[in-house]
Motif scaffolding. Structure first.
Motif, PDB file in Angstrom:
ATOM      1  N   TRP A  20       0.542  -1.171  -0.428  1.00 22.62           N
ATOM      2  CA  TRP A  20      -0.091   0.084   0.480  1.00 22.62           C
ATOM      3  C   TRP A  20       0.751   1.207   0.229  1.00 22.62           C
ATOM      4  CZ3 TRP A  20      -4.806   0.681   3.697  1.00 22.62           C
ATOM      5  CH2 TRP A  20      -4.947   1.803   3.481  1.00 22.62           C
ATOM      6  N   MET A  21       2.091   1.387   1.269  1.00 25.90           N
ATOM      7  CA  MET A  21       2.922   2.789   0.881  1.00 25.90           C
ATOM      8  C   MET A  21       3.537   2.806  -0.299  1.00 25.90           C
ATOM      9  SD  MET A  21       1.585   4.127   3.513  1.00 25.90           S
ATOM     10  CE  MET A  21       2.745   5.210   3.480  1.00 25.90           C
ATOM     11  N   ARG A  22       4.089   1.563  -0.751  1.00 24.80           N
ATOM     12  CA  ARG A  22       4.608   1.219  -2.046  1.00 24.80           C
ATOM     13  C   ARG A  22       4.190   2.570  -3.039  1.00 24.80           C
ATOM     14  NH1 ARG A  22       5.251  -1.776  -6.820  1.00 24.80           N
ATOM     15  NH2 ARG A  22       6.898  -1.256  -7.450  1.00 24.80           N
ATOM     16  N   ASP A  23       2.574   1.876  -3.111  1.00 22.95           N
ATOM     17  CA  ASP A  23       1.401   2.432  -4.076  1.00 22.95           C
ATOM     18  C   ASP A  23       1.653   4.483  -3.808  1.00 22.95           C
ATOM     19  OD1 ASP A  23       0.835   0.001  -5.240  1.00 22.95           O
ATOM     20  OD2 ASP A  23      -1.207   0.614  -5.464  1.00 22.95           O
ATOM     21  N   ALA A  79       3.176   6.647  -6.791  1.00 18.39           N
ATOM     22  CA  ALA A  79       2.137   7.472  -7.563  1.00 18.39           C
ATOM     23  C   ALA A  79       1.858   8.815  -7.346  1.00 18.39           C
ATOM     24  CB  ALA A  79       0.589   7.142  -6.511  1.00 18.39           C
ATOM     25  N   LYS A  80       3.498   9.298  -6.993  1.00 14.20           N
ATOM     26  CA  LYS A  80       4.106  10.776  -6.922  1.00 14.20           C
ATOM     27  C   LYS A  80       3.416  11.325  -8.460  1.00 14.20           C
ATOM     28  CE  LYS A  80       7.354  10.792  -3.716  1.00 14.20           C
ATOM     29  NZ  LYS A  80       8.375  10.518  -2.707  1.00 14.20           N
ATOM     30  N   SER A  81       2.159  12.154  -8.864  1.00 13.92           N
ATOM     31  CA  SER A  81       3.114  13.535  -9.786  1.00 13.92           C
ATOM     32  C   SER A  81       4.092  13.397 -11.019  1.00 13.92           C
ATOM     33  CB  SER A  81       2.165  14.560 -10.227  1.00 13.92           C
ATOM     34  OG  SER A  81       0.146  14.237  -9.074  1.00 13.92           O
ATOM     35  N   ARG A  82       3.762  13.329 -12.290  1.00 17.12           N
ATOM     36  CA  ARG A  82       5.446  13.392 -12.803  1.00 17.12           C
ATOM     37  C   ARG A  82       4.751  13.690 -14.198  1.00 17.12           C
ATOM     38  NH1 ARG A  82       7.616  12.441  -8.710  1.00 17.12           N
ATOM     39  NH2 ARG A  82       8.914  10.979  -8.490  1.00 17.12           N
ATOM     40  N   ILE A  83       5.683  14.956 -14.518  1.00 13.02           N
ATOM     41  CA  ILE A  83       5.553  15.683 -15.789  1.00 13.02           C
ATOM     42  C   ILE A  83       6.359  15.232 -16.279  1.00 13.02           C
ATOM     43  CG2 ILE A  83       5.345  17.573 -16.383  1.00 13.02           C
ATOM     44  CD1 ILE A  83       4.085  19.275 -14.045  1.00 13.02           C
ATOM     45  N   GLU A  90      10.506  19.791  -8.964  1.00 14.37           N
ATOM     46  CA  GLU A  90       9.679  18.477  -7.637  1.00 14.37           C
ATOM     47  C   GLU A  90       8.868  17.417  -8.525  1.00 14.37           C
ATOM     48  OE1 GLU A  90       6.429  17.287  -3.867  1.00 14.37           O
ATOM     49  OE2 GLU A  90       7.551  19.666  -4.370  1.00 14.37           O
ATOM     50  N   ALA A  91       8.446  18.239  -9.978  1.00 10.23           N
ATOM     51  CA  ALA A  91       7.204  17.029  -9.874  1.00 10.23           C
ATOM     52  C   ALA A  91       7.890  17.110 -12.337  1.00 10.23           C
ATOM     53  CB  ALA A  91       6.032  18.201 -10.758  1.00 10.23           C
ATOM     54  N   ASN A 143       1.580  12.665 -15.378  1.00 13.49           N
ATOM     55  CA  ASN A 143       1.517  10.658 -15.345  1.00 13.49           C
ATOM     56  C   ASN A 143       1.254  10.596 -13.552  1.00 13.49           C
ATOM     57  OD1 ASN A 143       1.660   7.775 -15.843  1.00 13.49           O
ATOM     58  ND2 ASN A 143       3.452   8.085 -14.262  1.00 13.49           N
ATOM     59  N   GLN A 144       0.093  10.408 -13.902  1.00 11.02           N
ATOM     60  CA  GLN A 144       0.064  10.321 -12.495  1.00 11.02           C
ATOM     61  C   GLN A 144      -0.640   8.150 -12.336  1.00 11.02           C
ATOM     62  OE1 GLN A 144      -0.953  12.122  -9.431  1.00 11.02           O
ATOM     63  NE2 GLN A 144      -0.520   9.715  -8.747  1.00 11.02           N
ATOM     64  N   PHE A 145      -0.098   8.497 -11.567  1.00 11.99           N
ATOM     65  CA  PHE A 145       0.151   6.402 -11.140  1.00 11.99           C
ATOM     66  C   PHE A 145      -1.814   6.387  -9.605  1.00 11.99           C
ATOM     67  CE2 PHE A 145       4.187   5.353 -12.427  1.00 11.99           C
ATOM     68  CZ  PHE A 145       3.632   4.622 -13.367  1.00 11.99           C
ATOM     69  N   ALA A 146      -2.301   5.340  -9.709  1.00 14.18           N
ATOM     70  CA  ALA A 146      -3.529   4.597  -9.021  1.00 14.18           C
ATOM     71  C   ALA A 146      -2.869   4.712  -7.535  1.00 14.18           C
ATOM     72  CB  ALA A 146      -4.480   3.989  -9.757  1.00 14.18           C
ATOM     73  N   ILE A 147      -3.328   4.891  -6.882  1.00 13.84           N
ATOM     74  CA  ILE A 147      -3.073   4.126  -5.564  1.00 13.84           C
ATOM     75  C   ILE A 147      -4.834   3.644  -5.366  1.00 13.84           C
ATOM     76  CG2 ILE A 147      -2.837   4.902  -2.841  1.00 13.84           C
ATOM     77  CD1 ILE A 147      -2.173   7.194  -3.057  1.00 13.84           C
TER      78      ILE A 147
END
Length: 534
Positions: A293-296, A300-304, A326-327, A344-348
């Protein structure tokens, strides 16, 4: 019997029992380092005597088949080279042990005796430290399958004896007829230097206590040493006979009646078993789920994603930058490509992880014999009566009842022996009382508030369905019988319903006429004069 011979293999416990207790001890500690050490070095050295930081990968952890499967517990998995360990631990095992102790000893049991002096001594015994001892024993008993209550004394600490706690993984017991403690040997590590381990052994036999010191290794007792060579043992006598007959100055408090996993091991069935037994894999799965869970969340930090040509040039040899450091993530693409800025934003997967954790936690709690409501908060927000609480926690109440039956016997045994020692000549400065085996009464762990009890008592009074004695007992269940009776008398007197004894009112006294009453003093005077003349 006597203390062990020199160069005896130690500890003298079946390897399966020792291994299980080491596992339970690691979970009870709620220490991720200790868990990792235990499962990476399982079957080898113990955490207590091992060197700090000896968390190393082993070849078996990378193998396939049965060996690799056993070695690859979550807490035994090797940390990839170049990465930091990110494993999380949920201290559910510690919470289970604490809850078990709270159910039994949050309101300490009452020790009842017939003699007033003995009752006063029992109350003082509870107030002077036995309450804390029982609370601690409740936690270790639930975690390790049992604990020992032993009698100790030290004039430098306090006059007279008291009852102390010994954990189950520091004792080698001997049982008779399955569950009757016949003798036990405690050991304490008083020095550990590299491979050298110095132990203090304390053996309890009927009416006897033996002490000894051995200088050996982790798995060998070594040779005996003199007690006076060490500060921790210089005040002990090698042999001490106690005025308690064939009784032991120690009692064993098991967590369960018997240990199903050890019932085929000689002397193992009477030890009882931990609340964790059979749930170790689920405890490991809970930690693995929380780590995932914490790995997700971490991934999942926002990336540009920014092409390299979009970077701002800061000068010759200075490279390029993007305003939001930062992004952004640099992507080296050809200048003539059509790719621009990509978000890009991975789902949690928080709902999936939450449901998995809740399911695993429920399995662990049920395996330990408790209800889920015992560990959760009531989200309804409405007032709940004691009856409703007991209905929701019926499984926990049943487990508490079973454990209290086992605890009551052990507590009564050790307290009776303590009174026997105090009544002997061993402690002349201690006031002796009549020796009685106390009745151990566990309090109701869930009680209604006083307003609810008063309303219930009023309804029963109006319905004429309960006596004053029953109502007082209902409202004040924690009072003893004497206090309840005194309260009943006060209520009856205040309400005018107290009926005096006819003899007190003079109903059976002889009745005289007024003439007799008036003449009686004269007759008495004449009798006195006559006797004077004679």
């Amino acid at each position: 019997m006597a203390l062990p011979e020199k160069n005896t293999a130690w500890p003298p416990i079946h390897p399966a029992i020792r291994s299980d207790m080491d596992d339970w001890s690691a979970w009870f500690s709620a220490n991720p380092d200790r868990l990792a050490y235990r499962y990476r070095n399982r079957g080898t050295r113990s955490y207590a005597t091992g060197q700090a930081g000896q968390l190393q990968n082993r070849p078996s952890q990378y193998r396939g088949g049965l060996v690799g499967t056993v070695a690859r517990w979550f807490w035994g998995q090797p940390t990839p080279l170049g990465e930091q360990r990110a494993n999380l631990h949920m201290p559910l095992a510690r919470d289970i042990a604490r809850t078990s102790s709270d159910l039994l000893y949050s309101e300490p049991p009452a020790l009842k005796a017939k003699a007033k002096a003995t009752q006063k001594r029992l109350e003082d015994l509870m107030d002077l430290g036995m309450k804390r001892t029982l609370i601690a024993s409740g936690e270790t008993t639930a975690a390790l399958g049992g604990s020992y209550l032993r009698i100790v004394w030290d004039e430098d600490v306090q006059p007279g004896p008291w009852i102390s706690l010994v954990h189950a993984d520091g004792a080698a017991p001997e049982f008779a007829h399955g569950d009757k403690l016949r003798a036990v040997t405690f050991w304490t590590v008083i020095a550990c230097e590299g491979q050298r381990v110095v132990r203090h052994l304390e053996r309890h036999e009927p009416g006897i206590i033996l002490h000894g010191v051995y200088d050996g290794t982790e798995d060998n007792l070594g040779k005996p040493r003199d007690l006076t060579e060490f500060a921790a043992t210089k005040h002990f006598l090698p042999y001490r006979e106690l005025p308690i007959g064939k009784r032991l100055a120690v009692s064993y408090l098991p967590n369960t009646m018997f240990a199903p996993d050890w019932r085929d091991i000689p002397g193992g069935a009477g030890l009882g078993t931990s609340d964790y037994q059979g749930a170790e894999t689920f405890l490991s799965a809970i930690d693995e789920t929380y780590t995932s869970w914490m790995r997700d969340i971490r991934l999942a930090k926002s990336r540009i994603i920014v092409p390299a040509q979009f970077l701002s040039v800061t000068g010759p040899g200075m490279g390029g930058v993007w305003d939001d450091r930062e992004a952004f993530s640099l992507l080296n693409v050809p200048p003539n490509s059509e790719q621009g800025i990509t978000l890009n934003q991975f789902a949690i997967r928080h709902e999936e992880h939450r449901a998995t954790v809740e399911d695993l936690v429920g399995k662990v709690i049920r395996n330990a014999g408790y209800s889920g409501n015992t560990f959760g908060d009531d989200s309804s927000g409405s007032a709940v009566t004691a009856t409703e609480i007991k209905a929701r926690t019926a499984r926990s109440m049943s487990t508490r009842a079973r454990k209290s039956e086992l605890a009551a016997t052990a507590i009564a045994d050790i307290v009776e022996v303590l009174l026997m020692l105090e009544a002997s000549a061993m402690f002349p400065g201690v006031t002796a009382v009549d020796v009685e085996r106390p009745d151990v009464v566990f309090q109701d762990s869930v009680q209604d508030d006083i307003k609810t009890l008063a309303e219930t008592a009023n309804a029963l009074r109006q319905a004429e369905a309960a006596s004053t004695e029953a109502l007082v007992e209902l409202v004040h269940p924690d009072w003893d019988e004497k206090d309840q009776k005194a309260e009943v008398d006060r209520i009856l007197k205040e309400t005018g319903r107290l009926v005096e004894d006819p003899l007190t009112l003079g109903a059976d006294r002889p009745v005289f006429d007024e003439q007799d009453d008036e003449e009686q003093p004269a007759d008495d005077a004449e009798s006195e004069d006559a006797s004077t003349e004679e």
